[in-house]
Design a protein around this motif. Structure first.
Motif, PDB file in Angstrom:
ATOM      1  N   HIS A 176       7.593  73.503   3.066  1.00  0.00           N
ATOM      2  CA  HIS A 176       8.409  72.936   4.152  1.00  0.00           C
ATOM      3  C   HIS A 176       9.408  73.952   4.692  1.00  0.00           C
ATOM      4  CE1 HIS A 176       7.762  68.364   3.177  1.00  0.00           C
ATOM      5  NE2 HIS A 176       6.687  69.096   2.875  1.00  0.00           N
TER       6      HIS A 176
ATOM      7  N   ARG B  70       9.818  72.184  -2.268  1.00  0.00           N
ATOM      8  CA  ARG B  70      10.921  72.240  -1.295  1.00  0.00           C
ATOM      9  C   ARG B  70      12.248  71.861  -1.942  1.00  0.00           C
ATOM     10  NH1 ARG B  70      13.678  68.445   1.264  1.00  0.00           N
ATOM     11  NH2 ARG B  70      12.217  66.798   0.662  1.00  0.00           N
TER      12      ARG B  70
ATOM     13  N   ASP C 147       2.061  69.473   6.927  1.00  0.00           N
ATOM     14  CA  ASP C 147       3.020  68.533   6.338  1.00  0.00           C
ATOM     15  C   ASP C 147       3.515  67.493   7.344  1.00  0.00           C
ATOM     16  OD1 ASP C 147       3.708  69.665   3.410  1.00  0.00           O
ATOM     17  OD2 ASP C 147       3.365  71.338   4.779  1.00  0.00           O
TER      18      ASP C 147
ATOM     19  N   HIS D 277      11.730  70.835  14.018  1.00  0.00           N
ATOM     20  CA  HIS D 277      10.415  70.977  13.405  1.00  0.00           C
ATOM     21  C   HIS D 277       9.740  72.241  13.922  1.00  0.00           C
ATOM     22  CE1 HIS D 277      11.157  66.895  12.160  1.00  0.00           C
ATOM     23  NE2 HIS D 277      11.212  66.497  13.413  1.00  0.00           N
TER      24      HIS D 277
ATOM     25  N   HIS E  23       2.783  64.310   6.887  1.00  0.00           N
ATOM     26  CA  HIS E  23       3.140  63.218   5.966  1.00  0.00           C
ATOM     27  C   HIS E  23       3.056  61.849   6.647  1.00  0.00           C
ATOM     28  CE1 HIS E  23       4.412  65.482   2.364  1.00  0.00           C
ATOM     29  NE2 HIS E  23       4.687  66.443   3.236  1.00  0.00           N
TER      30      HIS E  23
ATOM     31  N   SER F 104       7.498  71.632   8.334  1.00  0.00           N
ATOM     32  CA  SER F 104       7.120  70.229   8.113  1.00  0.00           C
ATOM     33  C   SER F 104       7.682  69.341   9.214  1.00  0.00           C
ATOM     34  CB  SER F 104       7.627  69.739   6.745  1.00  0.00           C
ATOM     35  OG  SER F 104       8.992  69.388   6.824  1.00  0.00           O
TER      36      SER F 104
END
Length: 294
Positions: free
Chosen positions: A218, A182, A18, A243, A20, A235
């Motif tokens: 997440h 999430r 994740d 993180h 992104h 994530s």
């Protein structure tokens, strides 16, 4: 790949999910710091590496995106790191027919192995199913018979059909915002998180494996108490962090590792930008943006 201020920590494998890339809130500078902190032989990007949902609406690809992309390619080229990209729901176009057919070319040209799922053999002999986790959404959202769910999971994991996408169901039915596991968990439905974990462990057990390493929710976690190992990589979207990622040490033991958010600090890592990275960026733009606006 090492931070010049200290020696990198040697591990066997690193699992991230994740990222992104393409999302304005993605803390990709923190991803680079993590990559610099460790030295590893295997890198698994466990789904939603690219945020195609955002890129379909507008193109956003800043220096942080390009730096992370170029660093991953450099690790493959210079450090001989084995890089495996697992597809997710936000980068689901990688599961379409043409990108699937081109996977051998991508592996040969860029050194990136793209799969829906893989089985990872750890140093201690344990075997883990590595997949994003969106394949379980159809059972979380609608439920169905066990036999049909098992068949559908097998078809989606093998890439023969697209996973049922809850955001499309909601868009067609009520034109509401895209469904998010999430956000549903954080919005007062914590049992969804437990159901997700149960379905993931059941999937690994049916395959005779010792556990699963995934993302999607997440929600970072490493639980090794009974019923198999459940590891969720977390994530990199929220800049208020922290993180997380999963590290496999040389003895095969897994660890949930943590990295502070970037905040307002400036990165002192060198800028990574090369022709190979620019070529991959062009491919990403054509796949998610140009076809939509053309």
């Amino acid at each position: 790949m090492a931070d010049p201020r200290r020696q990198p920590i040697k591990i066997r494998s690193l699992f991230l999910s994740d990222l992104h890339m393409g999302h304005k809130a993605a803390d990709l500078a923190a991803v680079r710091r993590l990559l610099a902190r460790y030295e590893f032989r295997n890198l698994f990007l466990v789904g939603d590496v690219i945020d195609g949902w955002k890129l379909e609406k507008r193109w956003f690809w800043n220096d942080d995106c390009q730096n992370v992309l170029s660093e991953i390619l450099r690790l493959r080229r210079d450090e001989r790191v084995r890089v495996t990209v697992i597809t997710g729901n936000h980068d689901e176009k990688l599961r379409e027919i043409l990108p699937t057919v081109l996977r051998p070319l991508i592996l040969r040209k860029f050194g990136l192995r793209i799969e829906e799922r893989v089985i990872h053999l750890a140093a201690d002999g344990r075997r883990y199913l590595v997949m994003h986790g969106d394949q379980f959404d159809n059972r979380l959202v609608k439920g169905s018979s066990k036999s049909l769910d098992n068949l559908w999971s097998w078809l989606t994991e093998k890439g023969y059909v697209q996973p049922i996408n809850p955001r499309r169901i909601s868009e067609v039915a009520s034109r509401k915002k895209r469904w998010s596991l999430r956000k549903s968990i954080e919005g007062g439905m914590p049992l969804l998180g437990q159901s997700f974990k149960r379905l993931a462990l059941e999937r690994a057990a049916r395959d005779g494996l010792d556990g699963i390493i995934c993302g999607h929710s997440h929600m970072p976690e490493l639980n090794q108490a009974g019923g198999g190992v459940f590891a969720n990589c977390g994530s990199w979207v929220r800049r208020d962090g922290p993180h997380h990622a999963i590290a496999e040490h040389e003895n095969g033991q897994l660890e949930l590792i943590e990295t502070a958010p970037t905040g307002d600090t400036q990165s002192d890592l060198p800028r990574r930008n090369d022709m190979l990275g620019a070529t991959v960026e062009t491919y990403i733009r054509k796949l998610w943006h140009d076809r939509r606006v053309g």
